[in-house]
Design a protein around this motif. Structure first.
Motif, short mmCIF file in Angstrom:
data_model
loop_
_atom_site.label_atom_id
_atom_site.label_comp_id
_atom_site.label_asym_id
_atom_site.label_seq_id
_atom_site.Cartn_x
_atom_site.Cartn_y
_atom_site.Cartn_z
N GLU A 1 -99.78 11.66 33.32
CA GLU A 1 -98.75 11.34 34.47
C GLU A 1 -97.75 10.32 34.19
OE1 GLU A 1 -103.04 12.51 35.75
OE2 GLU A 1 -102.05 11.29 34.34
N SER A 2 -96.72 9.97 34.95
CA SER A 2 -96.08 8.98 34.93
C SER A 2 -96.66 7.56 35.09
CB SER A 2 -94.80 9.03 35.74
OG SER A 2 -93.88 7.99 35.72
N ARG A 3 -97.03 7.04 34.21
CA ARG A 3 -97.58 5.53 34.39
C ARG A 3 -96.64 4.78 34.85
NH1 ARG A 3 -99.18 5.02 28.06
NH2 ARG A 3 -100.02 7.02 27.76
N HIS A 4 -95.52 4.67 34.79
CA HIS A 4 -94.46 3.85 35.68
C HIS A 4 -94.58 4.29 37.09
CE1 HIS A 4 -91.17 1.09 35.91
NE2 HIS A 4 -90.67 1.74 36.92
N ASN A 5 -94.32 5.27 37.34
CA ASN A 5 -94.34 5.76 38.82
C ASN A 5 -95.73 5.44 39.57
OD1 ASN A 5 -91.75 6.27 38.92
ND2 ASN A 5 -92.05 8.50 38.45
N LEU A 6 -96.88 5.73 38.61
CA LEU A 6 -98.17 5.27 39.46
C LEU A 6 -98.04 3.79 39.74
CD1 LEU A 6 -100.39 7.22 37.12
CD2 LEU A 6 -100.14 7.72 39.64
N THR A 7 -97.55 2.91 39.18
CA THR A 7 -97.18 1.49 39.42
C THR A 7 -96.67 1.30 40.82
OG1 THR A 7 -97.15 0.68 37.05
CG2 THR A 7 -96.26 -0.61 38.86
N TYR A 8 -95.67 2.11 41.17
CA TYR A 8 -95.13 2.16 42.47
C TYR A 8 -96.29 2.74 43.47
CZ TYR A 8 -90.72 2.16 39.99
OH TYR A 8 -89.54 1.63 39.45
N TRP A 9 -96.73 3.79 43.32
CA TRP A 9 -97.60 4.40 44.26
C TRP A 9 -98.82 3.65 44.34
CZ3 TRP A 9 -96.02 9.17 41.15
CH2 TRP A 9 -94.47 9.60 41.41
N ARG A 10 -99.35 3.12 43.39
CA ARG A 10 -100.60 2.29 43.47
C ARG A 10 -100.23 0.83 43.78
NH1 ARG A 10 -103.44 4.57 38.00
NH2 ARG A 10 -104.23 6.61 38.99
N TYR A 11 -99.09 0.74 44.42
CA TYR A 11 -98.48 -0.66 44.88
C TYR A 11 -98.92 -2.05 44.12
CZ TYR A 11 -96.73 -3.57 48.81
OH TYR A 11 -95.89 -4.35 49.21
N ARG A 12 -98.50 -1.76 42.62
CA ARG A 12 -98.62 -2.88 42.03
C ARG A 12 -97.30 -3.46 41.50
NH1 ARG A 12 -104.00 -3.34 42.33
NH2 ARG A 12 -105.18 -1.38 41.65
N ASP A 13 -97.17 -4.79 40.84
CA ASP A 13 -96.01 -5.60 40.40
C ASP A 13 -95.13 -4.86 39.68
OD1 ASP A 13 -96.82 -7.58 42.27
OD2 ASP A 13 -97.11 -9.09 40.77
N TYR A 14 -93.83 -4.91 39.96
CA TYR A 14 -92.96 -4.56 38.95
C TYR A 14 -91.57 -5.31 39.15
CZ TYR A 14 -90.99 -1.75 43.04
OH TYR A 14 -90.48 -1.56 44.29
N ALA A 15 -91.02 -5.51 37.90
CA ALA A 15 -89.63 -5.99 38.05
C ALA A 15 -88.49 -5.14 38.04
CB ALA A 15 -89.53 -7.12 36.57
N GLY A 16 -87.34 -5.35 38.82
CA GLY A 16 -86.34 -4.27 38.93
C GLY A 16 -85.03 -5.07 38.33
N ILE A 17 -84.42 -4.69 37.26
CA ILE A 17 -83.20 -5.11 37.42
C ILE A 17 -82.07 -4.28 37.03
CG2 ILE A 17 -84.52 -7.13 35.81
CD1 ILE A 17 -83.19 -5.66 33.38
N GLY A 18 -80.78 -4.76 37.19
CA GLY A 18 -79.75 -3.95 37.21
C GLY A 18 -79.20 -3.45 38.72
N PRO A 19 -78.05 -3.05 38.88
CA PRO A 19 -77.39 -2.77 40.51
C PRO A 19 -78.37 -2.16 41.29
CG PRO A 19 -75.79 -2.36 38.63
CD PRO A 19 -77.03 -2.54 37.87
#
Length: 385
Positions: free
Chosen positions: A249-267
């Protein structure tokens, strides 16, 4: 380090060679790009987030777009070096980069792998030349499959996207295309039904009656075929549109779907810092100017009240086959879960939801009706909270 200290990083590269008619992502076509300025600005934006999120463990990095496979590998390397210097990486750090399947970009795959990218998400979109022309893609089917072959040689983990439920697409044709896609042995597939997004060229065509996508019943039949074929091939659906082998599974996308913290940079990048939702400036030039002035590209930081966080977690989590933990939803809402449990009970009796102890998830039939289920289970007062 506890899971609550884990962090994912999203990096947005907004540039594309051309704009696809179905795409509503933050993507832009520019004749020239000052690569040095963009590298420095991304590093400044990252440093700003790192200063606000100390002591975290980095679990994944995702380069999205736009078309991040157009990024110079040296820029990717600089961002990755800065990220792991800011946050100690978890064992098996997942580093994903979205790529277009053109021969020009495939030629960079080996260099991207050398600088630390270990997973690529390839935008094949179709295995049929006529469909690719309809979708406005710059590559043909043969070029796309050649790029897939290069990707599977260069990277240990590969995913690719396909779009189905195209106008007039027979179920037999999609079944054949899907069988071919599954024959390549890729560990992960993202399979999306075509949707008409506001502001796109397809939206204009649909409003004029020149574009008609399959109706609900036809789309449901295509969805069921998709679920059946991927499961039979060992790629279970773990999210509405995503299918993977076990542990792929995409571990990164699971962060979104499991509602965990993530930093977002760029436009245009979004992020979650605990109770804060961050939004970067969307237009590339405005973001670049903001970073030059302020040291970051943030346009807004919105404080999320407990119920808003709980609603977001519920809406994201029910997309997952594993569902959501109701105790966690209640905890996010300070003990008052924003759920209409009478609606949940009715949907259970209708065979659309399953409640097992503290977990709530959709059934296979319920996954077909996810939008309606989400609307039903959220208490009306919770939306306005």
């Amino acid at each position: 380090m506890t899971g609550s200290q884990d962090l994912a990083l999203y990096v947005h590269w907004p540039f594309c060679v051309s704009k696809c008619p179905y795409c509503d992502f933050n993507s832009h076509v520019r004749a020239t790009i000052d690569q040095a300025a963009w590298r420095d600005a991304l590093l400044a934006d990252l440093a700003h987030e790192a200063a606000l999120l100390p002591g975290r463990r980095l679990t994944s990095v995702f380069f999205g777009g736009g078309t991040p496979s157009l990024m110079p590998p040296a820029t990717v390397a600089a961002v990755l070096d800065a990220a792991v210097a800011a946050w100690p990486p978890a064992e098996g750090l997942e580093v994903t980069l979205e790529a277009n399947p053109s021969s020009v970009e495939a030629a960079r795959f080996a260099d991207l792998a050398r600088v630390g990218v270990n997973r690529v998400s390839l935008g094949l979109q179709s295995l049929d030349d006529a469909a690719l022309r309809f979708l406005g893609r710059a590559h043909g089917a043969h070029e796309g499959l050649e790029a897939l072959d290069v990707a599977q040689t260069a990277f240990p983990r590969v995913s690719f996207d396909l779009i189905y439920a195209l106008p007039g697409q027979p179920i037999e044709a999609w079944n054949t295309e899907l069988a071919r896609a599954l024959s390549f042995g890729t560990e992960h597939l993202s399979l999306y039904q075509l949707t008409i997004e506001p502001g796109t060229r397809f939206a204009t065509e649909a409003a004029a009656g020149r574009l008609v996508i399959p109706d609900g019943d036809s789309a449901a039949d295509l969805f069921e075929v998709t679920r059946g074929a991927t499961a039979a091939a060992g790629l279970q659906a773990y999210e509405t549109s995503n299918h993977a082998r076990p542990d792929a599974e995409s571990r990164h996308n699971l962060t979104y779907w499991r509602y965990r913290d993530y930093a977002g940079i760029g436009p245009g990048a979004h992020g979650r810092r605990g109770r804060l939702a961050t939004v970067r400036r969307k237009k590339p030039e405005n973001w670049l100017d903001a970073v030059t002035r302020n040291g970051h590209g943030i346009e807004r930081e919105d404080r999320l009240d407990p119920r808003s966080r709980a609603v977001e977690a519920l809406l994201m989590g029910l997309r997952l086959t594993e569902g959501v933990d109701l105790d966690r939803i209640a905890s996010l809402a300070n003990g008052d879960a924003p759920i209409d449990f009478r609606a949940v009970a009715l949907l259970e009796r209708q065979g659309l939801l399953i409640r097992e102890g503290p977990r709530l998830r959709t059934t296979e039939v319920g996954a077909l009706l996810l939008d309606g289920i989400l609307e039903a289970v959220v208490r009306p007062d919770a939306v306005a909270a």
